[in-house]
Design a protein around this motif. Structure first.
Motif: not given
Length: 744
Positions: A572-580, A714-725
């Motif tokens: 289960f996710h015992f830490l926020p979504m930025q963490y595996s 937009a795809w490149l920028a948002m893909d880069h941002w989403l990769n932070g999660y």
């Protein structure tokens, strides 16, 4: 302006809205960049941070062992001062007033290093007595009203008494070190904390360097300091200690991530985009109206005006319009600022006494005026006077295509903002609704204080009499924020060179039943089995790391302690979504658990809450009843993204509105030019819808082209941002389809 009112209103409105957006963003960015700068010693203050290295990867944390603040000051002459601090919460009371508050524990050096405005009390002596407390003027009014607070005694948790020795002015909102109440750090021993161990990282430290010291050189000297100070060091253990500048604490992540600085870049880009869109409107409308001014320009040139005269004239006109627009934008800012403060959770103001503010305003006026007026000035001044006088107008394919390019560019920017808003909204929705491996709905969260901790069993038994209460448990952490971790665990078949970082938390019985978690194998803790104190439950990721196909019945060691695995819970996710999802151990130690979880039925919720409150009052008379719902607490962890989504959404709408203003102006101009043609078409039977489609289809193809251009960026920028999660939504085709429909 007077003769062409419609176009003047469109020009000024577009510029005014664009400038107003830019000013709001400028205020926000300026506030973010000003964090901690008000501290007199800000350039010399640093936070101590350490990076621990494990076979599963590095862990960077500001948590420090108890003795380090004083020891490092004594061992390094470059470190002029230091203090340690910690944050606790408790019920603060004075006479009949009782409130749950967060308070800090800090060494007295805090007041030497950081800048606080003392309204009452001496900063050098406020902590002479261990039972002293410094509070803000806000807290003084809250607890004492009009009474003089100095010397008054307040209590924490009904057992710890503190005398008010100092009142400080409430810390500015642009401070990363804020508190309402502060007591001496040494008092933490009375709360049962150990300050002598180097292997236990729980506290936080700031240091002050001597003037002129290069902190990077100090970092080289202190790098292996924690390893050297430990009495027992495992072979191969590696820990790096370093200084992190106070000025970077708010904006940058000490673990190497982007931190809040990414929001600075995002909002600055939005401000530039919106100003560009507003300037493009001005250029488009000015060049479109050029035919109306061709004879004026021809006559001016005939009577001796050269091109430079005309350029200065048109740039001057642009500047005058920009000044008009700026005046309107200030009115808009004053109207919108309370709303903007509300959604951004700031207290921003326009300080007209701030020279930097005026400097920023002048830059905006000059940049917008020059940018908006430059192309029209150079274009209009290039008219051939003979041709213009003969034809009465000036038409050129270059002008026509340039206007279309500008329309495409401004709509591409708008589409980019729309896509960004949709993606951020989808990610926020994704993390708030993703399956966590647990159920947080309809679970009341209560912090156990006073007698409720010792009388937990009595409290639980009483609550279970209510048929609307289905399960009750307790734990040391929030289930989605189990941040405690450590290494040094041993198991059969472990590679001696591996040191795995494992998260751990403490729970009571009925934990997985209350949170609706799933067991993969084995069982969870039971009240009547005494050996469970030496047992553990692990998650699936831990079993995988331990290379245990059948973990139940196997053993794990930590130092001299040996634990038997009795169960394995599904991940289960015992830490926020930025963490595996990492390895996790759940220990059975109900006595140290501070959170109580009560699962209630959806029906009759209000009556059930009243019943819990009434029962709390009987068990815990000295403490006010306070509760939250676990799913609300979870959503609160993503408030930054929620605010970002709202703000970008509003600015995207404004960008579209400004673009449409310009488009409306161009369409009106085209209709004016084609009045006779439209009249003939209507006489010959053309419908209103047919005429509208005739005018609109010309613009539509350019908006479609704008979409096609915006999509890859937009795809490149948002893909880069989403990769932070680590866990994030996908960039699906429907996002781009929605953006297309909205722009159309």
């Amino acid at each position: 302006m007077v003769r062409q009112k419609g176009f003047s209103i469109i020009n000024i409105s577009g510029l005014a809205i664009g400038i107003a957006c830019a000013i709001l963003i400028f205020l926000w960015v300026n506030h973010e960049l000003s964090y901690d700068r008000f501290n007199v010693k800000a350039d010399r203050l640093y936070r101590l941070v350490q990076t621990q290295y494990y076979s599963t990867g590095p862990l960077t944390t500001p948590c420090m062992p108890g003795p380090v603040a004083k020891d490092i000051r004594a061992d390094f002459p470059e470190i002029n001062n230091s203090f340690m601090y910690y944050v606790l919460s408790g019920v603060v009371s004075y006479e009949d007033k009782k409130f749950t508050e967060y308070f800090r524990l800090a060494d007295p050096e805090l007041f030497e290093m950081f800048t606080f405005e003392f309204l009452t009390g001496n900063a050098e002596h406020v902590f002479d007595d261990l039972n002293s407390i410094v509070i803000t003027d806000k807290m003084a009014k809250k607890y004492f009203g009009e009474e003089y607070p100095i010397g008054k005694v307040i209590k924490i948790n009904n057992e710890h008494s503190f005398k008010v020795t100092g009142i400080i002015k409430e810390t500015p909102t642009n401070s990363s070190f804020r508190f309402d109440m502060c007591i001496p750090f040494e008092y933490i021993k009375k709360f049962g904390h150990n300050l002598s161990r180097y292997g236990w990282n729980s506290y936080f430290v700031y240091v002050e360097l001597t003037e002129g010291t290069d902190y990077k050189k100090v970092n080289e000297k202190i790098k292996d300091y924690l390893i050297r100070k430990k009495a027992e060091v495992d072979e191969g253990e590696k820990v790096d200690l370093f200084l992190f500048p106070l000025k970077n604490v708010h904006l940058y992540s000490w673990s190497g991530g982007k931190g809040d600085i990414q929001y600075i870049f995002i909002f600055s880009a939005i401000a530039v985009f919106i100003l560009l869109i507003a300037c493009i409107n001005f250029m488009n409308l000015s060049t479109a109206r050029s035919a109306k001014r061709s004879r004026e320009i021809a006559i001016r040139k005939t009577v001796g005006a050269d091109r430079n005269n005309l350029i200065r004239q048109f740039i001057g006109e642009s500047m005058i319009l920009t000044v008009f627009a700026f005046g309107v934008s200030l009115i808009l800012v004053h109207i919108l600022l309370p709303f903007f403060n509300d959604i951004s959770e700031k207290k921003l103001i326009i300080d007209y006494t701030d020279i930097k503010m005026w400097f920023g305003f002048i830059i905006i006026i000059f940049t917008v005026g020059l940018l908006a007026g430059s192309y029209p000035a150079f274009y209009l001044s290039s008219f051939n006077p003979v041709k213009a006088m003969k034809s009465g107008s000036h038409k050129g394919k270059g002008n026509f295509y340039f206007r279309r390019i500008l329309v495409v560019f401004q709509f591409a920017l708008s589409v980019f903002l729309i896509i960004s808003t949709i993606v951020i909204y989808k990610q926020l929705s994704y993390v708030q609704n993703k399956e966590l491996g647990m159920d947080t709905e309809d679970i009341m969260l209560i912090v156990l204080r006073g007698d409720s901790k010792e009388k937990f069993t009595v409290f639980k038994t009483e609550l279970q009499q209510n048929p609307n209460i289905t399960n009750i448990t307790r734990a040391s952490h929030l289930p989605f924020m189990i941040g405690s971790n450590g290494g040094g665990f041993e198991w059969e078949g472990k590679n001696p060179e591996d040191d795995v970082l494992i998260g751990f938390g403490y729970t009571g019985t009925d934990y997985i039943e209350t949170l609706n978690m799933k067991l993969s194998s084995g069982r969870y803790y039971k009240q009547n089995i005494q050996t469970d104190s030496a047992a553990i439950v692990i998650n699936q990721k831990a079993a995988k790391i331990f290379d245990m196909k059948e973990p139940v019945g196997q053993w794990l060691k930590s130092g001299d302690d040996k634990y038997k695995i009795i169960g394995m819970v599904e991940d289960f996710h015992f830490l926020p979504m930025q963490y595996s999802i990492d390895p996790l151990i759940l220990f059975y130690n109900p006595e140290i658990c501070r959170y109580m979880y009560i699962k209630i039925a959806s029906a009759n919720k209000e009556q059930t809450i009243e019943y819990v409150q009434k029962t709390w009052g009987k068990i815990n008379t000295g403490y006010p009843f306070k509760y939250e719902f676990l799913d609300d607490v979870y959503k609160d962890y993503y408030t930054d993204e929620a605010r970002l989504t709202k703000i970008i959404g509003y600015f995207a709408l404004l960008a579209i509105f400004i673009s449409c203003l310009g488009l409306f102006g161009l369409a009106a101009f085209m209709a004016e030019q084609r009045t006779k043609e439209i009249g003939i078409r209507k006489v010959l039977g053309a419908s209103v819808s047919g005429v509208i489609s005739l005018v609109a289809k010309d613009f539509m193809k350019w908006v479609i082209i704008a979409n096609i251009i915006a999509y890859p960026f937009a795809w490149l920028a948002m893909d880069h941002w989403l990769n932070g999660y680590v866990y994030h939504t996908k960039l699906s085709a429907d996002i781009f389809f929605y953006a297309f429909i909205l722009s159309v």
